[in-house]
Design a protein around this motif. Structure first.
Motif, PDB file in Angstrom:
ATOM      1  N   THR A 187       0.849  -1.191   0.000  1.00  0.00           N
ATOM      2  CA  THR A 187       0.000   0.000   0.000  1.00  0.00           C
ATOM      3  C   THR A 187       0.883   1.239   0.000  1.00  0.00           C
ATOM      4  N   PRO A 188       0.654   2.182  -0.910  1.00  0.00           N
ATOM      5  CA  PRO A 188       1.483   3.392  -0.928  1.00  0.00           C
ATOM      6  C   PRO A 188       1.530   4.075   0.432  1.00  0.00           C
ATOM      7  N   GLY A 189       2.751   4.441   0.823  1.00  0.00           N
ATOM      8  CA  GLY A 189       2.953   5.088   2.112  1.00  0.00           C
ATOM      9  C   GLY A 189       3.393   4.150   3.215  1.00  0.00           C
ATOM     10  N   SER A 190       3.301   2.844   2.978  1.00  0.00           N
ATOM     11  CA  SER A 190       3.562   1.891   4.063  1.00  0.00           C
ATOM     12  C   SER A 190       4.998   1.383   4.114  1.00  0.00           C
ATOM     13  N   VAL A 191       5.696   1.340   2.967  1.00  0.00           N
ATOM     14  CA  VAL A 191       7.033   0.758   2.908  1.00  0.00           C
ATOM     15  C   VAL A 191       7.966   1.690   2.118  1.00  0.00           C
ATOM     16  N   TYR A 192       9.130   1.955   2.693  1.00  0.00           N
ATOM     17  CA  TYR A 192      10.150   2.797   2.042  1.00  0.00           C
ATOM     18  C   TYR A 192      11.061   1.933   1.192  1.00  0.00           C
ATOM     19  N   ALA A 225       7.510   4.911   8.045  1.00  0.00           N
ATOM     20  CA  ALA A 225       8.096   3.956   7.095  1.00  0.00           C
ATOM     21  C   ALA A 225       9.611   4.100   7.034  1.00  0.00           C
ATOM     22  N   GLN A 226      10.129   5.335   7.179  1.00  0.00           N
ATOM     23  CA  GLN A 226      11.573   5.571   7.209  1.00  0.00           C
ATOM     24  C   GLN A 226      11.841   6.830   8.043  1.00  0.00           C
ATOM     25  N   PRO A 227      12.130   6.655   9.339  1.00  0.00           N
ATOM     26  CA  PRO A 227      12.300   7.804  10.238  1.00  0.00           C
ATOM     27  C   PRO A 227      13.495   8.698   9.930  1.00  0.00           C
ATOM     28  N   THR A 228      14.424   8.241   9.075  1.00  0.00           N
ATOM     29  CA  THR A 228      15.605   9.063   8.779  1.00  0.00           C
ATOM     30  C   THR A 228      15.523   9.705   7.392  1.00  0.00           C
ATOM     31  N   TYR A 229      14.319   9.757   6.827  1.00  0.00           N
ATOM     32  CA  TYR A 229      14.164  10.311   5.470  1.00  0.00           C
ATOM     33  C   TYR A 229      12.941  11.197   5.433  1.00  0.00           C
ATOM     34  N   GLY A 230      13.116  12.397   4.855  1.00  0.00           N
ATOM     35  CA  GLY A 230      11.983  13.287   4.639  1.00  0.00           C
ATOM     36  C   GLY A 230      11.570  13.201   3.188  1.00  0.00           C
TER      37      GLY A 230
END
Length: 408
Positions: A223-228, A338-343
């Motif tokens: 689902t879009p937004g769930s996995v980086y 999904a990725q806390p170190t990426y904006g």
């Protein structure tokens, strides 16, 4: 009379002191013609520590070949469909700049040399998308992308189609599958879209492919937004969508809206792939790439990178102009679960100090392969550009720069 003379003397003396009082200065921004240099000592930093940091950066050059083409074929070129389709160039010496309070306090290598900057290009791409949002061309980053992108004609198609192509699609429709129609601009910017398809001859599954070949073609979509997932095919799909929105080449947008106002040189070039040409309003237009994964991307010098870093340090403001909205910069610096170190691409965040343990958690970076990095540290009013430094040496280098600051 004596009292009157005394009063006049005091008034005159007060006027002298008022003239000597240093006026409050705003942030310093370089002009297009001049970037003022200051010694570290003038700004209260330890010059010896700055010299140590510079020496450390020079001593820890990337171990990859200086030939970017050779480097490609020793890395991404091994992937399925990994052949190059954009330009490469020989890179230069380890290079960098240290900017404190806007002033240049350290430099090394060849800062005027235009080299590939690889995925730092993505930060320029997300910026032109941000400009489209700021100007209302994109109503919201949470809109799905599909309604903004009409069918696209690829430039240079043969006049006569062979019989075996009868019935095959003649136009690109990159957001026309059930899954892709659910993808928003925000998903693409955060690399959480799981976009499916092939663009410019590169299938999305072939970019950093899964270890299990059985997953390449038939795996279930997230689902879009769930996995980086860091994926350059999807980045290039964003570039194509943004080109459709602007109805002009993205390098022209970047030059007019950002690079000219911040005084960047006239030497940077944003290139795409040799097969990434479309017909737009009757003209051939190149849809540029978001990096150098298969060649291409931004070729730029260190000074222009530092200017962009200074713009992001000041939340999109340059002197008295808000070139990119503060709201956009705030969104770009906001992580996801999904990725806390990426904006937004390619704003790497130092959440919990994971990326650079020696730096403040408020610091962020624009990073590309090489390693090319623009380090931005609002807490220290600091921008550092480092090019062709070993990835494993990054934290040690930043640590040495920060050790030049007085201990609190």
């Amino acid at each position: 009379m004596l009292r009157l003379l005394s009063a006049l003397f005091c008034l005159s003396l007060g006027s002298v002191f008022a003239q000597k009082k240093k006026p409050s200065e705003g942030p310093y921004f370089p002009t297009a013609q001049l970037w003022e240099q200051r010694t570290p000592q003038e700004l209260g930093l330890d010059a010896a520590r700055i010299q140590e940091a510079v020496a450390f950066a020079k001593a820890n050059e990337s171990k990859n070949p200086r030939s970017m083409e050779q480097s490609h074929y020793q890395s991404f070129g091994k992937e399925p469909y990994g052949f190059a389709i954009g330009p490469f160039a020989e890179r230069g010496e380890p290079t960098g700049l240290i900017i404190y309070k806007g002033y240049l306090i350290g430099n090394w290598g060849e800062p005027l040399r235009c080299d590939m900057t690889h995925s730092v290009t993505k930060s320029f791409l997300s910026t032109v998308v941000g400009l489209a949002v700021d100007q209302g061309l994109i109503r919201s980053v949470h809109d799905t992308v599909a309604p903004y992108v009409p069918p696209i004609e690829v430039y240079g198609q043969p006049l006569l189609r062979p019989a075996d192509e009868l019935g095959q699609p003649e136009l690109l429709r990159p957001f026309d599958t059930p899954h892709n129609r659910t993808i928003t601009w925000d998903h693409l910017l955060r690399q959480t879209s799981d976009w499916e398809g092939t663009l410019w001859g590169k299938p999305e599954w072939a970019d950093r492919p899964a270890a299990q070949a059985s997953e390449w073609l038939n795996r279930k979509r997230h689902t879009p937004g769930s996995v980086y997932e860091y994926n350059d095919v999807r980045v290039n799909a964003l570039a194509l969508a943004a080109t459709s929105v602007w109805r002009k080449p993205l390098p022209q947008v970047l030059k007019t809206e950002i690079m000219d106002p911040i005084g960047a040189s006239n030497t940077w070039r944003w290139t795409g792939y040799r097969n990434a040409w479309i017909v737009l309003d009757g003209q051939p237009v190149q849809s540029v790439s978001g990096g150098g994964h298969w060649g291409g991307g931004m070729f730029i010098n260190a000074y222009d990178m530092a200017r962009f870093g200074l713009l992001t340090l000041h939340k999109g403001r340059w002197k008295d102009r808000q070139l990119l909205s503060e709201n956009w910069v705030s969104q770009a610096r906001t992580p996801t679960t999904a990725q806390p170190t990426y904006g937004y691409m390619n704003w790497f965040l130092n959440t919990a100090g994971k990326y650079l343990p020696s730096a403040p958690v408020s610091a962020f970076t624009h990073v590309g392969n090489g390693t090319n990095i623009i380090y931005v540290d609002p807490e220290h009013e600091l921008v550092v550009v480092a090019r062709w430094i070993d990835q494993k040496a990054l934290d040690g280098f930043i640590k040495k720069v920060l050790e030049s600051f007085p201990k609190k």
